[in-house]
Design a protein around this motif. Structure first.
Motif, PDB file in Angstrom:
ATOM      1  N   TRP A  17       0.834  -1.201   0.000  1.00 17.32           N
ATOM      2  CA  TRP A  17       0.000   0.000   0.000  1.00 17.32           C
ATOM      3  C   TRP A  17       0.870   1.253   0.000  1.00 17.32           C
ATOM      4  N   ILE A  18       1.895   1.246   0.847  1.00 16.81           N
ATOM      5  CA  ILE A  18       2.790   2.396   0.966  1.00 16.81           C
ATOM      6  C   ILE A  18       3.473   2.682  -0.367  1.00 16.81           C
ATOM      7  N   GLY A  19       3.800   1.635  -1.093  1.00 21.35           N
ATOM      8  CA  GLY A  19       4.460   1.786  -2.382  1.00 21.35           C
ATOM      9  C   GLY A  19       3.654   2.556  -3.413  1.00 21.35           C
ATOM     10  N   HIS A  20       2.362   2.712  -3.159  1.00 22.57           N
ATOM     11  CA  HIS A  20       1.490   3.431  -4.086  1.00 22.57           C
ATOM     12  C   HIS A  20       1.120   4.825  -3.582  1.00 22.57           C
ATOM     13  N   THR A  21       1.936   5.369  -2.682  1.00 21.18           N
ATOM     14  CA  THR A  21       1.669   6.693  -2.112  1.00 21.18           C
ATOM     15  C   THR A  21       2.904   7.581  -2.251  1.00 21.18           C
ATOM     16  N   ASP A  22       2.759   8.854  -1.837  1.00 23.80           N
ATOM     17  CA  ASP A  22       3.934   9.739  -1.817  1.00 23.80           C
ATOM     18  C   ASP A  22       4.779   9.464  -0.583  1.00 23.80           C
ATOM     19  N   TYR A  23       4.379   8.532   0.248  1.00 19.39           N
ATOM     20  CA  TYR A  23       5.165   8.199   1.436  1.00 19.39           C
ATOM     21  C   TYR A  23       6.583   7.805   1.051  1.00 19.39           C
ATOM     22  N   VAL A  24       6.736   7.123  -0.065  1.00 23.86           N
ATOM     23  CA  VAL A  24       8.053   6.628  -0.480  1.00 23.86           C
ATOM     24  C   VAL A  24       9.032   7.790  -0.585  1.00 23.86           C
ATOM     25  N   GLN A  25       8.645   8.834  -1.309  1.00 18.27           N
ATOM     26  CA  GLN A  25       9.512  10.005  -1.464  1.00 18.27           C
ATOM     27  C   GLN A  25       9.702  10.734  -0.136  1.00 18.27           C
ATOM     28  N   LEU A  26       8.624  10.908   0.597  1.00 13.88           N
ATOM     29  CA  LEU A  26       8.716  11.608   1.879  1.00 13.88           C
ATOM     30  C   LEU A  26       9.578  10.844   2.882  1.00 13.88           C
ATOM     31  N   LEU A  27       9.461   9.533   2.900  1.00 12.93           N
ATOM     32  CA  LEU A  27      10.286   8.726   3.797  1.00 12.93           C
ATOM     33  C   LEU A  27      11.760   8.797   3.414  1.00 12.93           C
ATOM     34  N   ALA A  28      12.032   8.854   2.114  1.00 16.88           N
ATOM     35  CA  ALA A  28      13.416   8.998   1.655  1.00 16.88           C
ATOM     36  C   ALA A  28      13.976  10.346   2.109  1.00 16.88           C
ATOM     37  N   GLU A  29      13.187  11.402   1.964  1.00 22.04           N
ATOM     38  CA  GLU A  29      13.613  12.727   2.417  1.00 22.04           C
ATOM     39  C   GLU A  29      13.832  12.736   3.925  1.00 22.04           C
ATOM     40  N   TYR A  30      12.900  12.135   4.655  1.00 19.04           N
ATOM     41  CA  TYR A  30      12.998  12.064   6.114  1.00 19.04           C
ATOM     42  C   TYR A  30      14.287  11.355   6.531  1.00 19.04           C
ATOM     43  N   SER A  31      14.547  10.212   5.928  1.00 20.15           N
ATOM     44  CA  SER A  31      15.744   9.441   6.282  1.00 20.15           C
ATOM     45  C   SER A  31      17.025  10.203   5.952  1.00 20.15           C
TER      46      SER A  31
END
Length: 116
Positions: free
Chosen positions: A72-86
């Protein structure tokens, strides 16, 4: 709407919180029952489940549920935001380390060698 819940232990291990994922179309919301999560804040429980952080102790999540949440996460903007966060978290960590080094050097430079 699809829902998945993951129960996690508090840091001290004496409380349980529920991290709930709600998916509707391409929208994914994540909530947690901890003090911060109740106010919509990003808590370590939500982040821990989303990042599959093993320091967050899962109580009842199966690998199938975790895999489904990851999909589910893979289909959201979470991926980019999590990369930025990390990336930012790593930069902050490095900056703190550099600050401690400079602070130590400054302390050494300011010392009166006769006192030490």
């Amino acid at each position: 709407m699809q829902r998945r819940t993951v129960r996690v232990l508090s840091s001290e291990g004496d409380d349980e919180y529920v991290v709930e994922f709600k998916r509707e179309n391409d929208r994914l919301s994540v909530t947690c029952t901890c003090g911060s999560g109740k106010y919509g804040k990003l808590c370590k429980h939500k982040l821990g489940v989303v990042l599959a952080d093993h320091s967050v102790q899962l109580v009842d999540a199966t690998s199938a549920v975790i895999a489904e949440i990851a999909e589910w996460i893979g289909h959201t903007d979470y991926v980019q935001l999590l990369a930025e966060y990390s990336a930012l978290k790593a930069r902050v960590s490095n900056a703190k380390s550099e600050l401690e080094t400079v602070k130590y050097r400054l302390e050494r430079a300011m010392r009166d060698d006769e006192q030490f």
